[in-house]
Design a protein around this motif. Structure first.
Motif, mmCIF file in Angstrom:
data_model
loop_
_atom_site.group_PDB
_atom_site.id
_atom_site.type_symbol
_atom_site.label_atom_id
_atom_site.label_comp_id
_atom_site.label_asym_id
_atom_site.label_seq_id
_atom_site.Cartn_x
_atom_site.Cartn_y
_atom_site.Cartn_z
ATOM 1 N N ALA A 199 12.426 8.832 -11.533
ATOM 2 C CA ALA A 199 11.152 9.387 -10.367
ATOM 3 C C ALA A 199 11.658 9.089 -9.144
ATOM 4 N N PHE A 200 11.377 10.023 -8.260
ATOM 5 C CA PHE A 200 11.758 10.180 -6.648
ATOM 6 C C PHE A 200 13.081 10.333 -5.974
ATOM 7 N N GLU A 201 13.895 9.998 -7.193
ATOM 8 C CA GLU A 201 15.437 10.009 -6.590
ATOM 9 C C GLU A 201 15.765 11.365 -6.201
ATOM 10 N N ILE A 240 5.622 5.468 -15.761
ATOM 11 C CA ILE A 240 6.119 6.447 -14.925
ATOM 12 C C ILE A 240 5.294 6.374 -13.376
ATOM 13 N N ILE A 241 4.162 5.985 -13.361
ATOM 14 C CA ILE A 241 3.562 5.629 -12.029
ATOM 15 C C ILE A 241 4.012 4.378 -11.249
ATOM 16 N N PHE A 242 4.528 3.524 -12.180
ATOM 17 C CA PHE A 242 5.186 2.235 -11.480
ATOM 18 C C PHE A 242 6.442 2.554 -10.741
ATOM 19 N N HIS A 243 7.246 3.395 -11.655
ATOM 20 C CA HIS A 243 8.381 3.800 -11.006
ATOM 21 C C HIS A 243 8.366 4.690 -9.841
ATOM 22 N N GLN A 293 -0.442 -1.433 -8.285
ATOM 23 C CA GLN A 293 -0.172 -2.880 -7.614
ATOM 24 C C GLN A 293 1.277 -3.393 -7.973
ATOM 25 N N ARG A 294 1.814 -3.219 -9.019
ATOM 26 C CA ARG A 294 2.930 -3.703 -9.265
ATOM 27 C C ARG A 294 4.131 -3.074 -8.698
#
Length: 350
Positions: A199-201, A240-243, A293-294
């Motif tokens: 993600a987002f790379e 997915i959300i964390f990364h 939050q993580r």
């Protein structure tokens, strides 16, 4: 001009079922001056055996485990021989003229660093998956055209875009050499940040391309179909959300100038708190809420490493100010955009 050699780089994890259409469409394409490198990211579905049997001409690189999308590209620049590199997902089907159209635009101007085709959904081929994204001043992206009818004229004009879709993008090799991260510690030189599992790379890379003084263009005459979620669909939502949020924060810390960083990052952190409360109280997903939050905490605990990368980007890659590209690649959206971002952007009027 002699037809440039294109190195096609594909990373896949248990994606054997996608390969007949992905590799088949690529090899049948009109542009023949290509080499294909396939990184089998620890698959257990017989991917490597399938490639060896049916596509022996492909350069196969095998990882013993799934190290993530970005880390799988580590050291790949040393292996490619092409003048340009096509980054391609396994869950794509390319049209025959894809590379011809992309190459034509990529080499029209020296300051063009990367190009993206029109990426359509599959099997609903009339809807747009991506024609690139623009920047929003709160740190989110404006996914222009997403889930819309691709026949509309506003989606068929070449244009500069802030970020590409990582599923398919063509980049000059000389540009990748300038914007990639160098060898450090036990890591080899890499196109992507090795701390980005997924993600987002793509946006992180796009920002470095802009900072290096190059343009990124959308090419509507080139088309690819994207089945979507080939590997991501197998990941749990909190992962997915964390990364995704972790990587977005790190991307802005590394790449934005102080002026934009102090303006954008606080706004994005507020957006994250809204996301936290939405998952906690509306969707009742404590695991996903905590993942938000993580993502923030990860960046705090790894801030020293991020700042070292920021120093490299700002001193070794950046040659232009943010003012030279961010203002005109930033769009304003109506408040309803955020509503449709949750329920589906097909209902938002661009």
């Amino acid at each position: 001009m002699k037809a440039p050699l294109v190195s096609v780089v594909i990373v896949g994890y248990n994606a054997k079922h996608f390969l007949p259409e992905c590799l088949g469409s690529l090899i049948k394409g009109a542009y023949k001056n290509i080499e294909i490198l396939y990184v089998d990211n620890g698959s257990t579905d017989g991917t490597s055996e399938y490639i060896n049997k049916y596509y022996p001409q492909i350069i196969l690189i095998k990882n013993s485990k799934n190290v993530g999308f970005s880390p799988a590209h580590e050291g790949i620049l040393a292996k490619v021989k092409g003048d340009a590199v096509l980054l391609l997902n396994t869950d794509t089907i390319v049209e025959g003229n894809l590379l011809k159209e992309l190459i034509k635009v990529l080499y029209e101007r020296k300051d063009t660093g990367a190009v993206q085709p029109k990426v359509l959904m599959y099997p609903d081929k009339n809807k747009i998956d991506s024609i690139g994204a623009f920047f929003l001043n709160n740190g989110l992206l404006y996914h222009f055209g997403y889930e819309k009818d691709y026949n509309r004229s506003i989606y068929n004009k070449p244009m500069e875009i802030f970020s590409t879709k990582g599923a398919v993008m063509l980049i000059k090799k000389e540009v990748l050499d300038k914007v990639s991260f160098p060898k450090y510690g036990n890591h080899r030189a890499s196109i992507f940040d090795q701390d980005y599992f997924t993600a987002f790379e793509d946006t992180d890379l796009a920002m470095r391309i802009w900072l290096a003084g190059y343009r990124i263009l959308y090419v509507p005459s080139a088309k690819t179909y994207h089945i979507g979620g080939g590997t991501v669909m197998k990941m749990i939502r909190s992962f997915i959300i964390f990364h995704g949020e972790k990587n977005r924060i790190a991307t802005y810390i590394k790449n934005l100038s102080p002026k934009y960083l102090f303006k954008v990052l606080p706004r994005f952190l507020i957006m994250l708190q809204l996301e936290f409360f939405a998952y906690l109280f509306i969707r009742r997903r404590l695991d996903v809420a905590l993942a938000v939050q993580r993502a923030i905490l990860w960046n705090i605990f790894h801030l020293n490493e991020i700042l070292k990368k920021r120093h490299y980007v700002q001193t070794r890659i950046r040659v232009v100010d943010d003012e030279s590209f961010i203002p005109y690649l930033t769009k304003k959206v109506r408040l309803s955009y955020y509503y449709y971002l949750v329920i589906g952007l097909g209902g938002y009027k661009d």
